[in-house]
Design a protein around this motif. Structure first.
Motif, short mmCIF file in Angstrom:
data_model
loop_
_atom_site.label_atom_id
_atom_site.label_comp_id
_atom_site.label_asym_id
_atom_site.label_seq_id
_atom_site.Cartn_x
_atom_site.Cartn_y
_atom_site.Cartn_z
N PRO A 20 -38.52 -62.66 -9.58
CA PRO A 20 -38.12 -63.97 -9.05
C PRO A 20 -36.94 -64.53 -9.83
O PRO A 20 -36.76 -64.21 -11.02
N PRO A 21 -36.12 -65.33 -9.18
CA PRO A 21 -34.95 -65.89 -9.88
C PRO A 21 -35.37 -66.84 -11.00
O PRO A 21 -36.41 -67.51 -10.92
N GLU A 22 -34.58 -66.90 -12.04
CA GLU A 22 -34.82 -67.82 -13.13
C GLU A 22 -34.40 -69.24 -12.72
O GLU A 22 -33.69 -69.43 -11.73
N GLY A 23 -34.84 -70.20 -13.51
CA GLY A 23 -34.40 -71.57 -13.26
C GLY A 23 -35.41 -72.46 -12.59
O GLY A 23 -35.16 -73.64 -12.37
N PHE A 24 -36.60 -71.90 -12.25
CA PHE A 24 -37.62 -72.73 -11.62
C PHE A 24 -38.16 -73.72 -12.65
O PHE A 24 -38.45 -73.37 -13.78
N ALA A 25 -38.29 -74.99 -12.24
CA ALA A 25 -38.80 -76.02 -13.14
C ALA A 25 -39.70 -76.97 -12.37
O ALA A 25 -39.42 -77.32 -11.22
N SER A 26 -40.81 -77.36 -13.00
CA SER A 26 -41.72 -78.33 -12.41
C SER A 26 -42.49 -79.00 -13.52
O SER A 26 -42.39 -78.59 -14.69
N PRO A 27 -43.28 -80.05 -13.24
CA PRO A 27 -44.02 -80.71 -14.32
C PRO A 27 -45.05 -79.81 -14.99
O PRO A 27 -45.38 -80.00 -16.16
N ALA A 28 -45.58 -78.84 -14.28
CA ALA A 28 -46.63 -77.98 -14.82
C ALA A 28 -46.04 -76.85 -15.66
O ALA A 28 -45.02 -76.25 -15.30
N VAL A 29 -46.70 -76.56 -16.78
CA VAL A 29 -46.32 -75.41 -17.61
C VAL A 29 -46.85 -74.15 -16.93
O VAL A 29 -48.01 -74.10 -16.54
N PRO A 30 -46.03 -73.11 -16.75
CA PRO A 30 -46.50 -71.89 -16.10
C PRO A 30 -47.68 -71.27 -16.83
O PRO A 30 -47.77 -71.33 -18.06
N VAL A 31 -48.60 -70.70 -16.08
CA VAL A 31 -49.75 -70.02 -16.66
C VAL A 31 -49.40 -68.55 -16.83
O VAL A 31 -49.27 -67.81 -15.85
N CYS A 32 -49.24 -68.14 -18.07
CA CYS A 32 -48.90 -66.75 -18.37
C CYS A 32 -50.13 -66.06 -18.95
O CYS A 32 -50.64 -66.45 -20.00
N LYS A 33 -50.60 -65.04 -18.25
CA LYS A 33 -51.79 -64.30 -18.66
C LYS A 33 -51.38 -62.91 -19.12
O LYS A 33 -50.56 -62.26 -18.46
N ALA A 34 -51.97 -62.46 -20.23
CA ALA A 34 -51.61 -61.12 -20.70
C ALA A 34 -52.60 -60.64 -21.75
O ALA A 34 -53.08 -61.43 -22.56
N SER A 35 -52.90 -59.39 -21.71
CA SER A 35 -53.37 -58.68 -22.89
C SER A 35 -52.17 -57.84 -23.35
O SER A 35 -51.60 -58.08 -24.40
N THR A 36 -51.73 -56.91 -22.49
CA THR A 36 -50.52 -56.14 -22.77
C THR A 36 -49.28 -57.01 -22.56
O THR A 36 -49.19 -57.77 -21.61
N VAL A 37 -48.33 -56.87 -23.49
CA VAL A 37 -47.02 -57.50 -23.37
C VAL A 37 -45.98 -56.40 -23.40
O VAL A 37 -46.01 -55.53 -24.28
#
Length: 398
Positions: A20-37
């Protein structure tokens, strides 16, 4: 952009090239889920570190979501470093395990959160770590307990259940002068980073049960450890890493969503609790005493007034000793708006009974009657007072 056609569906779904393109902004902090990075190179795999929050290495060590929550909590508490833990109690445990070794001693106020005492009595004792209790309302009691073996001193303001507010500056001075080797830790759950400035009072670290006010919903468990010193942070963080402590991304998101309203909710519950405390103070003889730091006459009120600008929505009613515990239980069970349950800081008001003379103290209890801790939620204050008044009427008639 579509996936290549020269691979199997499974491979195409896993290694789809679209980003997805960068630059998306909204009041909510994105939920990033990971075990592996993922790492961009082997060199990055070998060189990237997580302690300074400048890179990602593994899910337990942080994601954009948890790093953001830690940084916002650091701002709230006036700290430089924050670690997240699965609960407030696990944050306490992390501190004890990071800073204590066999042969050391830890000091606990006698009115401390009881699970903290139980951890000292059992796990710490089994590992060769002793503990002593002191009267938080008497700095000389703390002085008598200090010695060269004391490596950690816990403070709690106010005391758990009985709500005494200690002279925090005097306690900190006592430790600094008599045991400079000791780390001073404060359970700042009640203050929530809003009632007073813990680090300006001289403590080394705070723990915070985010389960309470930062969450605000009574629907998740989380804790935090905050400090300013880099070396102390590294000791805490490495133990945190070795213990494998982590929090779920969705829980971190829930706390992030609740944080902007924390000051509003805290102020509302503070104001409501003060009104209820003042009302309850007039309900003699059934209620012998109302324990609330902002209420004149409550133990340590003058200490609260000297350092605080707010108070949490907690109070404890000390019933007259002539009122049998079974009658107090019936009073609680008859309330319509106050629910029975542990914890506090959520939208629903709670009531829980305690027998202070038998459960809460090792040094002797100044409380003779049954105690009922009230956590004031977000209901209408007049409605809560009416509920309590009706309950007391029934109790009086019983």
């Amino acid at each position: 952009m579509s996936a290549k056609k020269d691979c199997s569906p499974a491979t195409g779904l896993i290694h789809h090239p679209y980003r997805p393109p960068e630059g998306f902004a909204s009041p909510a902090v994105p939920v990033c889920k990971a075990s592996t990075v993922f790492f961009p190179s082997v060199a990055a795999l070998r060189s990237q570190h997580w302690l300074d929050k400048q890179a990602y290495t593994y899910g337990l060590h942080g994601t954009p979501t948890t790093f953001t929550l830690e940084e916002r909590l650091a701002t709230l508490e006036g700290a430089k470093h924050v670690l997240l833990a699965p609960s407030g109690l696990s944050a306490l445990t992390n501190v004890n395990m990071a800073l204590l070794s066999s042969g050391d001693a830890v000091l606990l106020p006698d009115n401390v959160y009881n699970p903290s005492k139980e951890f000292a009595r059992h796990e710490l004792a089994r590992w060769g770590i002793s503990h002593k209790v002191y009267d938080a309302m008497q700095p000389e009691s703390l002085l008598q307990a200090l010695g060269p073996d004391v490596k950690l001193v816990w403070l709690e303001a106010p005391g758990s259940v009985t709500m005494e507010f200690p002279d925090l500056p005097a306690l900190v001075r006592t430790v600094r002068e008599a045991a400079p080797q000791a780390v001073i830790a404060l359970d700042n759950t009640w203050g929530a980073g809003l009632a007073f400035d813990a680090f300006e009072l001289g403590v080394d670290l705070t723990i915070h049960a985010l389960t309470k006010y930062p969450s605000g919903g009574g629907d998740l468990l989380m804790g935090s450890i905050a400090c300013r010193d880099q070396a102390l942070y590294q000791r805490l963080a490495m133990t945190h890493s070795r213990l494998g402590l982590g929090v779920g991304a969705n829980d971190a998101e829930a706390v992030l969503r609740a944080l902007p309203t924390l000051p509003l909710r805290y102020a509302s519950q503070d104001a409501s609790a003060r009104r209820i405390a003042e009302w309850a103070a007039g309900q003699r003889p059934l209620i012998r005493r109302v324990l609330h730091p902002a209420l004149p006459g409550s133990p340590g009120h003058e200490h609260w007034a000297s350092v605080c600008r707010a108070a949490a929505g907690l109070m404890t009613l000390e019933f007259d000793p002539a009122v049998e515990p079974a009658r107090v239980d019936a009073f609680i069970e008859g309330l319509a708006l106050f629910r029975i349950g542990w914890s506090w800081g959520g939208p629903v008001s709670l009531a829980v009974p305690y027998q202070a003379s038998t459960r809460l103290r090792q040094l002797g209890s100044p409380y003779a009657g049954t105690l009922v801790r009230l956590s004031i939620g977000l209901e209408g204050t007049d409605d809560l007072i009416a509920d309590l008044a009706l309950g007391l009427q029934r109790l009086q008639a019983a």
